[in-house]
Write an enzyme that holds these catalytic residues in place. Structure first.
Site, short mmCIF file in Angstrom:
data_model
loop_
_atom_site.label_atom_id
_atom_site.label_comp_id
_atom_site.label_asym_id
_atom_site.label_seq_id
_atom_site.Cartn_x
_atom_site.Cartn_y
_atom_site.Cartn_z
N ARG A 138 -6.83 -2.88 5.49
CA ARG A 138 -8.01 -2.23 4.94
C ARG A 138 -9.21 -3.14 4.78
O ARG A 138 -10.16 -3.10 5.53
CB ARG A 138 -7.69 -1.60 3.57
CG ARG A 138 -6.89 -0.32 3.66
CD ARG A 138 -6.77 0.30 2.31
NE ARG A 138 -6.22 1.65 2.37
CZ ARG A 138 -6.18 2.47 1.36
NH1 ARG A 138 -6.67 2.08 0.19
NH2 ARG A 138 -5.68 3.67 1.47
N ARG A 165 -1.80 -3.30 -1.26
CA ARG A 165 -2.61 -2.99 -0.08
C ARG A 165 -3.49 -4.17 0.35
O ARG A 165 -4.54 -3.98 0.94
CB ARG A 165 -3.46 -1.74 -0.30
CG ARG A 165 -2.64 -0.46 -0.36
CD ARG A 165 -3.51 0.76 -0.54
NE ARG A 165 -2.71 1.98 -0.60
CZ ARG A 165 -3.11 3.11 -1.18
NH1 ARG A 165 -4.29 3.18 -1.73
NH2 ARG A 165 -2.32 4.15 -1.20
N ASP A 189 5.18 1.02 5.24
CA ASP A 189 4.73 2.23 4.55
C ASP A 189 5.92 2.84 3.82
O ASP A 189 7.06 2.73 4.29
CB ASP A 189 4.15 3.24 5.55
CG ASP A 189 3.34 4.33 4.85
OD1 ASP A 189 3.96 5.33 4.42
OD2 ASP A 189 2.12 4.18 4.72
N TYR A 241 6.33 13.95 -0.86
CA TYR A 241 5.78 14.02 0.50
C TYR A 241 6.66 14.84 1.43
O TYR A 241 6.18 15.62 2.26
CB TYR A 241 5.60 12.61 1.07
CG TYR A 241 4.47 11.85 0.44
CD1 TYR A 241 3.14 12.18 0.69
CD2 TYR A 241 4.72 10.79 -0.43
CE1 TYR A 241 2.09 11.49 0.11
CE2 TYR A 241 3.67 10.09 -1.02
CZ TYR A 241 2.37 10.44 -0.75
OH TYR A 241 1.33 9.76 -1.35
N ARG A 258 -7.08 -3.25 14.20
CA ARG A 258 -7.04 -1.80 14.27
C ARG A 258 -7.88 -1.24 15.42
O ARG A 258 -7.71 -0.09 15.83
CB ARG A 258 -7.54 -1.20 12.95
CG ARG A 258 -6.52 -1.23 11.84
CD ARG A 258 -5.36 -0.26 12.08
NE ARG A 258 -5.71 1.10 11.64
CZ ARG A 258 -5.78 2.15 12.43
NH1 ARG A 258 -5.54 2.04 13.72
NH2 ARG A 258 -6.09 3.33 11.94
#
Length: 339
Positions: free
Chosen positions: A27, A23, A72, A145, A36
């Site tokens: 972030r 990651r 992802d 998921y 973003r």
């Protein structure tokens, strides 16, 4: 390519361990946060030019030794026809498969839906010579998921019931996920990735006996397909614990260790021919820089004895991590005498 990351993956001794972080492309980076403000997460991963830009941000901003493709693990369910909403509380599938009478019939598998990922790889390769890690989720994690529908129930109760109550359908879904993942991984290789990581983020969800019976054979099918094309593979089975003793050269080249297992104990459990990656607690980066330095210093003896080690976190960088501490962590590793 003269890369400390690739040399270590290939078993060559280097003067220090390489470093990258899960990651890392997002972030915590101010430049990512600025992007973003103008783009949704979905736009960033599905627009090749933007995905490539985010992929390279940590190389430029932090100086890590490898880039990992900004994407992802849920690209696979999306290519299998599942509709996803990227909410503020995590991804949500509109029609979770555990609630369906015939789940396999609900899927509409179209591998071409993943073409934007390969285009992003093309852009990265054109712009940089830094080693690029491709990735996908492993079958257990992806299936959790798909069955549960949301990411906020980390114990995936509906998925676990499905595994026990509907074993034949579980196996059919595993096979479908595995076949698409193999195609996905091999096409990433064709477009120029240098290494591949398989994320099993929920391997501790089921007993090791069930994992070995249902899911590890699918993992090995994927890893065999990747390594048959000459690409080294890192397997990240988060939460596997004592199951690490089952990680042999037949499974992967390197195994990434979460922070719940000490690196020394992991080295004793994992087959000696398999290298290690990890395993610093992501919360360490909230400590003082003196504490970070002392912790890193304590790992020097391990590196001297076990040089097939890639420094990483035991999971992804946390969103509120102080950026100055991330810089300090990477710089200390790169500028310290490890011998």
């Amino acid at each position: 390519m003269d890369s400390i990351f690739l040399k270590t993956l290939l078993g060559k001794e280097c003067h220090r361990p390489p470093v990258w972080m899960m990651r890392q492309a997002g972030r915590v980076l101010p430049n990512y946060q600025e992007m973003r403000k103008h783009h949704t997460f979905s736009e960033l991963i599905t627009t090749p030019e933007l995905a490539a830009k985010v992929t390279l941000l940590p190389v430029q901003d932090l100086g890590v030794d490898a880039a990992i493709l900004f994407s992802d693990i849920l690209t696979i369910p999306m290519a299998m026809g599942m509709e996803i909403d990227w909410t503020d509380h995590g991804p949500r599938f509109n029609n979770p498969l555990a609630a369906q009478q015939h789940p396999l019939r609900q899927l509409d598998i179209k591998p071409e839906k993943l073409d934007y990922v390969y285009q992003a790889i093309d852009h990265v390769v054109e712009q940089s010579e830094v080693p690029l890690i491709g990735f996908s989720g492993a079958p257990l994690t992806i299936l959790c998921y798909m069955l549960q529908g949301i990411s906020t129930k980390s114990t995936f109760p509906d998925a676990k019931l499905f595994f026990y109550e509907r074993r034949e359908e579980t196996q059919q879904l595993i096979n479908a996920i595995t076949e698409l993942t193999i195609d996905y991984a091999q096409k990433q290789i064709m477009h120029g990735i240098d290494a591949f990581q398989l994320f099993e983020s929920h391997s501790g969800l089921v007993p090791i006996e069930l994992y070995n019976e249902l899911f590890l054979p699918a993992v090995c099918r994927i890893t065999d397909a990747v390594r048959s094309m000459g690409i080294p593979l890192i397997f990240f089975p988060k939460g596997l614990g004592c199951g690490l003793r089952h990680i042999t050269p037949d499974v992967c080249d390197f195994v990434s260790i979460d922070w719940q297992t000490s690196l020394t104990e992991a080295r004793e459990m994992v087959h000696p021919e398999v290298g290690l990656q990890g395993n610093f607690d992501p919360h360490l980066l909230f400590a003082s820089q003196d504490d970070i330095a002392r912790t890193l210093e304590s790992y020097k003896p391990f590196f001297r004895k076990h040089p097939r080690w890639i420094i990483n976190l035991g999971h992804g960088v946390l969103a509120d991590t102080p950026i100055e501490n991330v810089h300090f962590f990477v710089d200390w590793i790169k500028n310290t005498n490890w011998k």
